[in-house]
Design an enzyme around this catalytic site. Sequence first.
Site, PDB file in Angstrom:
ATOM      1  N   ASP A 152      20.582 -11.304 -27.515  1.00  0.00           N
ATOM      2  CA  ASP A 152      19.404 -12.018 -27.995  1.00  0.00           C
ATOM      3  C   ASP A 152      18.997 -11.579 -29.405  1.00  0.00           C
ATOM      4  O   ASP A 152      19.016 -10.387 -29.721  1.00  0.00           O
ATOM      5  CB  ASP A 152      18.254 -11.750 -27.001  1.00  0.00           C
ATOM      6  CG  ASP A 152      17.069 -12.669 -27.234  1.00  0.00           C
ATOM      7  OD1 ASP A 152      17.216 -13.659 -27.969  1.00  0.00           O
ATOM      8  OD2 ASP A 152      16.000 -12.387 -26.675  1.00  0.00           O
ATOM      9  N   GLU A 260      22.919 -20.241 -29.221  1.00  0.00           N
ATOM     10  CA  GLU A 260      21.555 -20.649 -29.569  1.00  0.00           C
ATOM     11  C   GLU A 260      21.269 -20.245 -31.011  1.00  0.00           C
ATOM     12  O   GLU A 260      21.560 -19.123 -31.417  1.00  0.00           O
ATOM     13  CB  GLU A 260      20.530 -19.978 -28.646  1.00  0.00           C
ATOM     14  CG  GLU A 260      19.095 -20.228 -29.115  1.00  0.00           C
ATOM     15  CD  GLU A 260      18.048 -20.003 -28.035  1.00  0.00           C
ATOM     16  OE1 GLU A 260      18.280 -20.410 -26.879  1.00  0.00           O
ATOM     17  OE2 GLU A 260      17.007 -19.423 -28.365  1.00  0.00           O
TER      18      GLU A 260
END
Length: 480
Positions: A152, A260
């Site tokens: 992330d 992402e």
Amino acid sequence: MENTVMHIYPGSLQVRGVSAFFIGRNDKSDYLAVAGPDAELFTGEIAMYQSKQYKLCPLTVENSQVIRELFAFTNPVRCEGRAVSLGMGDRLGLASYGHIRSVLGTDVFPVLAQQSMRELNLTGRTYEEVLAAAVWAVFREGYTKGYGADGDHLKTSEEVKYALGCGYSMITLDCSEHIRNDYAAAEQGEVDAQYEKLPREVTSLLEAIYLNRSFSIDSELTISFGEPEFRRIAVVYYQAICHAVDIYEEHIKSAGADFEVSIDETLSVTTPQAHFFVANELIRRGVEVFSIAPRFPGEFQKGVDYIGDTVEFERDFEKHVKIAEKFGYKISVHSGSDKFSIFPIVGRLTGGRFHLKTAGTSWLEALRVIAMCAPNLYREIHTFALENLADARKYYHITEDISDIKDISSAADDDLPAYLEQNSSRQVLHITYGLILTAKSPDGQTIFRDRIYGALREFETEYGAALERHLGLHIVACKA
Ligand code: ZN
């Protein structure tokens, strides 16, 4: 290792050929027990249980890698079309079993291992350890429906390579260092001067595609680029797009991970035009996008509800959703813990297809259990957090006024869980997690870490139930 078996987790029983496996628990720790020829693949100690010989193996990274080779369901996988994907960061490495239970009976795809570099640094963990914690929870629960692992808010090529090398199935590229936000509100003259510095072949191509052009997203939404705003968007986002394309080409394409692109960690709200421009450029340049995280209006502070005008949020969010739908990727909502006032909007406008990231709320649930079950430990943590708040503010932004936090010395034990209901104390406890977990006494011993792990192990049932309930509330709210 203790030569005793006190408890077998029933979901963990597995047979492979003539070898048998389960996760057991004794008074000191959980372990993997293996009987049969596969035992020799693992590191551990031989012990007898019910007149059978087992190898009792600690739940290490190394042993988790063997489990991943033997049992395919323990490996992180891509989301593959599951409508709702839910990032469930677990800063302690203890929450995944509760997270798994919160999605049972739903179609939610859990991203169980989700950590940023900042979180790794603040907790002193590695990506190998974060993933191993999820692998062991998946094995223990016998959860075979598939889960994700998200590297992330990664910023560099090395970070992406590291996470993919560990087997992470999703990468969230944080483009913030390549977004020229200094031009988001600059004078047009400055923007123009900067625009002229872009390579001429780049600007002429972009002008041919965007300048004074309109793009129909649906019957109600058209995205148009007049010259001043086109130039501004190009200046602000061009480098970030190049960075994302480079990372995709270098790492993601061959690894086949969910990719992402995060443009949310900026001060200014992402306009629909900017979102369209970024998405269109990424896709035009061959990037397979899983999700994009724009910066929405309002404040997404950690561990508390959305701060802002939900009507304005809804109006803006709808446009972003339409753009994402047009291209076929998901909208991703970051800092999604406890944003209960906007969850119904997110669920409804996306038609139940979105990615939502949570993390801090599972840490706060851990503290809620400690406040209920180990009040003295909670009191010490609470006091420490307040004393070290200034330090934590360097890493996390909160606006909360903390003067309304009641003095804990006058609070009864029964009143302690109420601190986990109050926004200001939630935020203080949230942003100080790294300092709490790494605090050391002068003799080098951790002050809280081992006691927190000990308490959550002792009150594992309570912690699991708290997580199942609280993450379950998130899922239900998104369907409302
Ligand atoms: Zn973010």
